[in-house]
Scaffold this motif. Structure first.
Motif, PDB file in Angstrom:
ATOM      1  N   SER A  93       1.272   6.554   9.830  1.00 45.62           N
ATOM      2  CA  SER A  93       2.450   5.694   9.871  1.00 45.62           C
ATOM      3  C   SER A  93       2.292   4.524   8.905  1.00 45.62           C
ATOM      4  CB  SER A  93       2.640   5.156  11.298  1.00 45.62           C
ATOM      5  OG  SER A  93       3.408   3.983  11.299  1.00 45.62           O
TER       6      SER A  93
ATOM      7  N   ALA B  45       1.550   1.221  10.672  1.00 46.32           N
ATOM      8  CA  ALA B  45       0.178   1.054  11.152  1.00 46.32           C
ATOM      9  C   ALA B  45      -0.750   0.692   9.996  1.00 46.32           C
ATOM     10  CB  ALA B  45      -0.294   2.344  11.825  1.00 46.32           C
TER      11      ALA B  45
ATOM     12  N   ARG C  97      -0.290  -2.963   9.012  1.00 47.15           N
ATOM     13  CA  ARG C  97      -0.936  -3.898   9.929  1.00 47.15           C
ATOM     14  C   ARG C  97      -2.434  -3.996   9.644  1.00 47.15           C
ATOM     15  NH1 ARG C  97       1.207  -5.789  14.763  1.00 47.15           N
ATOM     16  NH2 ARG C  97      -0.861  -5.653  15.734  1.00 47.15           N
TER      17      ARG C  97
ATOM     18  N   SER D 208      -0.427  -1.794  19.250  1.00 41.00           N
ATOM     19  CA  SER D 208       0.617  -1.500  18.271  1.00 41.00           C
ATOM     20  C   SER D 208       0.048  -1.094  16.912  1.00 41.00           C
ATOM     21  CB  SER D 208       1.547  -2.704  18.109  1.00 41.00           C
ATOM     22  OG  SER D 208       0.815  -3.885  17.876  1.00 41.00           O
ATOM     23  N   THR D 209      -1.240  -1.341  16.693  1.00 42.98           N
ATOM     24  CA  THR D 209      -1.862  -0.909  15.438  1.00 42.98           C
ATOM     25  C   THR D 209      -2.140   0.589  15.450  1.00 42.98           C
ATOM     26  OG1 THR D 209      -2.845  -3.086  15.028  1.00 42.98           O
ATOM     27  CG2 THR D 209      -3.879  -1.204  13.943  1.00 42.98           C
ATOM     28  N   HIS D 210      -2.622   1.109  16.577  1.00 41.78           N
ATOM     29  CA  HIS D 210      -2.845   2.551  16.722  1.00 41.78           C
ATOM     30  C   HIS D 210      -2.943   2.869  18.213  1.00 41.78           C
ATOM     31  CE1 HIS D 210      -4.543   6.582  16.277  1.00 41.78           C
ATOM     32  NE2 HIS D 210      -4.239   6.523  14.990  1.00 41.78           N
TER      33      HIS D 210
ATOM     34  N   ARG E 274      -8.995   2.150  17.140  1.00 35.34           N
ATOM     35  CA  ARG E 274      -8.971   0.686  17.042  1.00 35.34           C
ATOM     36  C   ARG E 274     -10.388   0.117  17.105  1.00 35.34           C
ATOM     37  NH1 ARG E 274      -4.986   1.399  21.045  1.00 35.34           N
ATOM     38  NH2 ARG E 274      -6.046   0.024  22.541  1.00 35.34           N
TER      39      ARG E 274
ATOM     40  N   LEU F  85      -7.675   5.719  10.300  1.00 32.96           N
ATOM     41  CA  LEU F  85      -6.355   5.807  10.930  1.00 32.96           C
ATOM     42  C   LEU F  85      -5.880   7.256  11.020  1.00 32.96           C
ATOM     43  CD1 LEU F  85      -4.585   2.782   9.209  1.00 32.96           C
ATOM     44  CD2 LEU F  85      -4.873   3.052  11.678  1.00 32.96           C
TER      45      LEU F  85
END
Length: 300
Positions: free
Chosen positions: A68, A71, A74, A135-137, A143, A201
């Motif tokens: 994404s 993501a 961020r 919200s990052t992953h 994370r 990620l």
């Protein structure tokens, strides 16, 4: 008319920088109350432009694995916060004692030394807060690895350790191996994280993650040699800071050890070597290849 490859990259860098600036502004709100001063200083240093090269590398690496974009952005912003914190601290009188950064007064000149110190501390803390947020992953293991990898890259075995060596460099006799190790710690580790973060990620296989790690290794060295060349041959108005400080301090650099012509040839060789590490990704890594060639020809 087909645009020149450098125009393609510069347009992509500009679009990424705009996205980073918008997201950073969102991630660094300003509260009411007397603590507002440190937040103003954080934003002064973190929102002052720049190429945003490290977040660009993260976003581009992540795109290879269909991550994404939100993501990746961020994570890139968290990395940029760590980079900006390091610049604030590097500029302090107890470190490099610089008055200008990107053509503007450094944070401690615009505010004061204590506020600048706290602004750097707060940017570092905020970076890890962003990485740890759901919200990052959605995967907590991803994370956790992002937090661990950035902490390792930025800490005593990485950027901070490299800065410690750099502060002593004028009193040390340093050869090419020593300079390479210093720059890998001080500059290269964050560039390495920028590229590997995209693979983390995307939960990429180890072979592709290694390819990006090798790309980042050669890119980081090429970037630093180009920086050393700018310190000798650059234009202070374009670069936005005082040049020639390493030579004045008697520090060994890639340029002082190799000479200008050999240093430039080495940077070019590293850039091309970096590109070859991207062969497994084919055309999808086109912008990363252009980036490797850009870092050795830039004037800022």
């Amino acid at each position: 008319m087909t645009p020149h490859v450098s125009d393609i990259l510069l347009e992509a860098l500009a679009a990424n920088a705009a996205a980073v600036n918008d997201e950073m502004a969102h991630l660094l709100p300003v509260p009411d109350g007397p603590e507002r001063r440190v937040h103003d200083a954080m934003r002064y240093s973190a929102l002052d432009g720049g190429k945003r090269l490290r977040p660009f590398l993260t976003v581009q690496a992540a795109s290879l694995f269909n991550v994404s974009p939100a993501a990746a952005l961020r994570v890139g912003c968290a990395l940029e916060m760590v980079h900006c914190y390091s610049l604030i601290h590097d500029d302090l009188p107890c470190m490099d004692d610089d008055d200008l950064r990107r053509g503007r007064p450094t944070c401690h000149r615009q505010f004061d030394e204590a506020t600048a110190l706290l602004a750097g501390d707060a940017l570092q803390s905020r970076a890890f807060e962003v990485l740890a947020a759901e919200s990052t992953h959605p995967d907590p293991a991803v994370r956790c690895e992002l937090v661990w990898q950035l902490a390792h890259a930025a800490g005593g075995m990485g950027m901070v350790g490299g800065q410690m060596v750099d502060l002593q460099a004028a009193q040390l006799t340093m050869d090419m191996a020593d300079i390479t190790r210093l720059q890998q710690m001080k500059t290269g580790r964050l560039i390495g994280f920028a590229c590997e973060a995209g693979a983390i990620l995307g939960k990429a296989p180890s072979s592709l993650r290694l390819a990006l790690k090798n790309y980042a290794h050669d890119l980081g060295l090429a970037f630093q040699i180009a920086d050393d060349l700018l310190d000798v041959q650059g234009d202070e108005m374009q670069v936005g800071k005082k040049l020639g400080k390493d030579a004045d301090a008697g520090k060994a650099t890639f340029v002082s050890l190799l000479g200008v012509e050999h240093a430039r040839a080495q940077a070019d060789m590293l850039a091309e070597q970096a590109c070859r590490h991207l062969d497994p990704f084919g055309d999808a890594a086109h912008l990363l290849r252009l980036t490797a060639r850009y870092v050795v020809t830039r004037s800022v």
